[in-house]
Design a protein around this motif. Structure first.
Motif, mmCIF file in Angstrom:
data_model
loop_
_atom_site.group_PDB
_atom_site.id
_atom_site.type_symbol
_atom_site.label_atom_id
_atom_site.label_comp_id
_atom_site.label_asym_id
_atom_site.label_seq_id
_atom_site.Cartn_x
_atom_site.Cartn_y
_atom_site.Cartn_z
ATOM 1 N N GLY A 25 0.820 -1.213 0.000
ATOM 2 C CA GLY A 25 0.000 0.000 0.000
ATOM 3 C C GLY A 25 0.850 1.258 0.000
ATOM 4 N N GLY A 26 1.925 1.239 0.783
ATOM 5 C CA GLY A 26 2.825 2.386 0.826
ATOM 6 C C GLY A 26 3.533 2.605 -0.498
ATOM 7 N N MET A 27 3.921 1.498 -1.146
ATOM 8 C CA MET A 27 4.581 1.618 -2.441
ATOM 9 C C MET A 27 3.619 2.182 -3.484
ATOM 10 S SD MET A 27 6.837 -1.886 -2.494
ATOM 11 C CE MET A 27 7.450 -1.646 -4.152
ATOM 12 N N ILE A 28 2.384 1.716 -3.470
ATOM 13 C CA ILE A 28 1.392 2.217 -4.423
ATOM 14 C C ILE A 28 1.128 3.702 -4.190
ATOM 15 C CG2 ILE A 28 -1.042 2.069 -5.083
ATOM 16 C CD1 ILE A 28 -0.754 -0.993 -4.642
ATOM 17 N N ARG A 29 1.000 4.105 -2.921
ATOM 18 C CA ARG A 29 0.799 5.531 -2.627
ATOM 19 C C ARG A 29 1.986 6.356 -3.100
ATOM 20 N NH1 ARG A 29 -1.581 3.294 1.872
ATOM 21 N NH2 ARG A 29 0.325 3.411 3.099
ATOM 22 N N SER A 30 3.199 5.838 -2.912
ATOM 23 C CA SER A 30 4.394 6.552 -3.371
ATOM 24 C C SER A 30 4.394 6.703 -4.887
ATOM 25 C CB SER A 30 5.661 5.806 -2.949
ATOM 26 O OG SER A 30 5.792 5.800 -1.559
ATOM 27 N N LEU A 31 4.041 5.630 -5.595
ATOM 28 C CA LEU A 31 4.000 5.694 -7.055
ATOM 29 C C LEU A 31 2.953 6.686 -7.543
ATOM 30 C CD1 LEU A 31 4.371 1.906 -7.879
ATOM 31 C CD2 LEU A 31 6.109 3.683 -8.073
ATOM 32 N N ILE A 32 1.800 6.704 -6.897
ATOM 33 C CA ILE A 32 0.742 7.658 -7.280
ATOM 34 C C ILE A 32 1.221 9.084 -7.045
ATOM 35 C CG2 ILE A 32 -1.554 8.513 -6.648
ATOM 36 C CD1 ILE A 32 -2.315 5.536 -6.178
ATOM 37 N N ASP A 33 1.875 9.333 -5.911
ATOM 38 C CA ASP A 33 2.397 10.676 -5.622
ATOM 39 C C ASP A 33 3.434 11.102 -6.660
ATOM 40 O OD1 ASP A 33 0.790 10.861 -3.392
ATOM 41 O OD2 ASP A 33 2.388 10.321 -1.980
ATOM 42 N N ILE A 34 4.322 10.167 -7.033
ATOM 43 C CA ILE A 34 5.366 10.480 -8.021
ATOM 44 C C ILE A 34 4.735 10.800 -9.365
ATOM 45 C CG2 ILE A 34 7.251 9.482 -9.369
ATOM 46 C CD1 ILE A 34 7.935 7.865 -6.765
ATOM 47 N N LEU A 35 3.791 9.971 -9.788
ATOM 48 C CA LEU A 35 3.149 10.198 -11.081
ATOM 49 C C LEU A 35 2.326 11.482 -11.078
ATOM 50 C CD1 LEU A 35 2.077 6.552 -11.942
ATOM 51 C CD2 LEU A 35 3.940 7.877 -12.953
ATOM 52 N N ALA A 36 1.641 11.769 -9.978
ATOM 53 C CA ALA A 36 0.843 12.992 -9.891
ATOM 54 C C ALA A 36 1.739 14.230 -9.949
ATOM 55 C CB ALA A 36 0.018 13.000 -8.617
ATOM 56 N N ALA A 37 2.894 14.164 -9.333
ATOM 57 C CA ALA A 37 3.815 15.301 -9.344
ATOM 58 C C ALA A 37 4.436 15.492 -10.722
ATOM 59 C CB ALA A 37 4.913 15.104 -8.307
ATOM 60 N N GLY A 38 4.537 14.406 -11.490
ATOM 61 C CA GLY A 38 5.156 14.486 -12.806
ATOM 62 C C GLY A 38 4.234 14.974 -13.899
ATOM 63 N N VAL A 39 2.930 15.061 -13.619
ATOM 64 C CA VAL A 39 1.969 15.499 -14.631
ATOM 65 C C VAL A 39 1.935 17.019 -14.650
ATOM 66 C CG1 VAL A 39 -0.470 15.506 -15.277
ATOM 67 C CG2 VAL A 39 0.572 13.431 -14.377
ATOM 68 N N GLN A 40 2.210 17.575 -15.805
ATOM 69 C CA GLN A 40 2.201 19.027 -15.970
ATOM 70 C C GLN A 40 0.976 19.406 -16.808
ATOM 71 O OE1 GLN A 40 4.557 21.140 -14.724
ATOM 72 N NE2 GLN A 40 5.589 19.433 -13.745
ATOM 73 N N PRO A 41 0.035 20.152 -16.264
ATOM 74 C CA PRO A 41 -1.118 20.556 -17.074
ATOM 75 C C PRO A 41 -0.692 21.491 -18.196
ATOM 76 C CG PRO A 41 -1.194 21.617 -14.923
ATOM 77 C CD PRO A 41 -0.031 20.655 -14.909
ATOM 78 N N ARG A 42 -1.298 21.319 -19.360
ATOM 79 C CA ARG A 42 -0.987 22.172 -20.517
ATOM 80 C C ARG A 42 -2.010 23.298 -20.585
ATOM 81 N NH1 ARG A 42 -0.320 17.030 -23.859
ATOM 82 N NH2 ARG A 42 1.899 16.647 -23.700
ATOM 83 N N PRO A 43 -1.571 24.481 -20.977
ATOM 84 C CA PRO A 43 -2.522 25.577 -21.166
ATOM 85 C C PRO A 43 -3.520 25.218 -22.260
ATOM 86 C CG PRO A 43 -0.257 26.388 -21.225
ATOM 87 C CD PRO A 43 -0.199 24.893 -21.194
ATOM 88 N N GLU A 44 -4.739 25.751 -22.139
ATOM 89 C CA GLU A 44 -5.762 25.468 -23.151
ATOM 90 C C GLU A 44 -5.297 25.944 -24.515
ATOM 91 O OE1 GLU A 44 -9.818 26.463 -22.448
ATOM 92 O OE2 GLU A 44 -9.608 26.119 -20.301
ATOM 93 N N GLY A 45 -5.618 25.150 -25.526
ATOM 94 C CA GLY A 45 -5.259 25.517 -26.884
ATOM 95 C C GLY A 45 -3.894 25.009 -27.310
ATOM 96 N N GLU A 46 -3.077 24.572 -26.361
ATOM 97 C CA GLU A 46 -1.755 24.052 -26.716
ATOM 98 C C GLU A 46 -1.878 22.560 -26.975
ATOM 99 O OE1 GLU A 46 2.365 23.223 -24.439
ATOM 100 O OE2 GLU A 46 1.547 25.226 -24.219
ATOM 101 N N GLN A 47 -1.454 22.131 -28.159
ATOM 102 C CA GLN A 47 -1.558 20.726 -28.521
ATOM 103 C C GLN A 47 -0.226 20.036 -28.294
ATOM 104 O OE1 GLN A 47 -2.818 20.553 -32.567
ATOM 105 N NE2 GLN A 47 -4.949 20.914 -32.075
#
Length: 58
Positions: A25-47
Protein backbone atom coordinates in the motif's frame (compact mmCIF):
# COMPACT_ATOMS: atom_id res chain seq x y z
CA UNK A 1 14.89 13.85 -9.96
CA UNK A 2 13.17 12.28 -12.95
CA UNK A 3 9.99 10.25 -12.65
CA UNK A 4 11.86 7.13 -13.79
CA UNK A 5 14.54 7.52 -11.13
CA UNK A 6 11.93 8.23 -8.45
CA UNK A 7 9.98 5.08 -9.31
CA UNK A 8 13.19 3.01 -9.38
CA UNK A 9 14.11 4.37 -5.96
CA UNK A 10 10.76 3.24 -4.48
CA UNK A 11 11.49 -0.32 -5.54
CA UNK A 12 15.18 -0.21 -4.57
CA UNK A 13 14.32 1.03 -1.09
CA UNK A 14 12.02 -1.94 -0.55
CA UNK A 15 14.19 -4.70 -2.04
CA UNK A 16 14.70 -7.52 0.43
CA UNK A 17 11.73 -6.53 2.56
CA UNK A 18 8.97 -9.06 2.98
CA UNK A 19 5.97 -7.89 0.97
CA UNK A 20 3.12 -7.11 3.33
CA UNK A 21 -0.18 -5.37 2.62
CA UNK A 22 1.13 -2.29 4.42
CA UNK A 23 4.34 -2.20 2.37
CA UNK A 24 2.48 -2.75 -0.90
CA UNK A 25 0.00 0.00 0.00
CA UNK A 26 2.83 2.39 0.83
CA UNK A 27 4.58 1.62 -2.44
CA UNK A 28 1.39 2.22 -4.42
CA UNK A 29 0.80 5.53 -2.63
CA UNK A 30 4.39 6.55 -3.37
CA UNK A 31 4.00 5.69 -7.06
CA UNK A 32 0.74 7.66 -7.28
CA UNK A 33 2.40 10.68 -5.62
CA UNK A 34 5.37 10.48 -8.02
CA UNK A 35 3.15 10.20 -11.08
CA UNK A 36 0.84 12.99 -9.89
CA UNK A 37 3.81 15.30 -9.34
CA UNK A 38 5.16 14.49 -12.81
CA UNK A 39 1.97 15.50 -14.63
CA UNK A 40 2.20 19.03 -15.97
CA UNK A 41 -1.12 20.56 -17.07
CA UNK A 42 -0.99 22.17 -20.52
CA UNK A 43 -2.52 25.58 -21.17
CA UNK A 44 -5.76 25.47 -23.15
CA UNK A 45 -5.26 25.52 -26.88
CA UNK A 46 -1.75 24.05 -26.72
CA UNK A 47 -1.56 20.73 -28.52
CA UNK A 48 0.93 17.99 -27.87
CA UNK A 49 3.42 17.01 -30.56
CA UNK A 50 1.56 13.72 -31.10
CA UNK A 51 -1.68 15.59 -31.86
CA UNK A 52 0.09 17.97 -34.23
CA UNK A 53 1.67 15.15 -36.22
CA UNK A 54 -1.64 13.35 -36.57
CA UNK A 55 -0.05 10.20 -37.98
CA UNK A 56 -2.21 7.85 -35.90
CA UNK A 57 0.73 5.73 -34.74
CA UNK A 58 0.41 4.64 -31.12
Amino acid sequence: MSVHKSIAQVFENNMGNRLTPELAGGMIRSLIDILAAGVQPRPEGEQSQEQENGNGVV
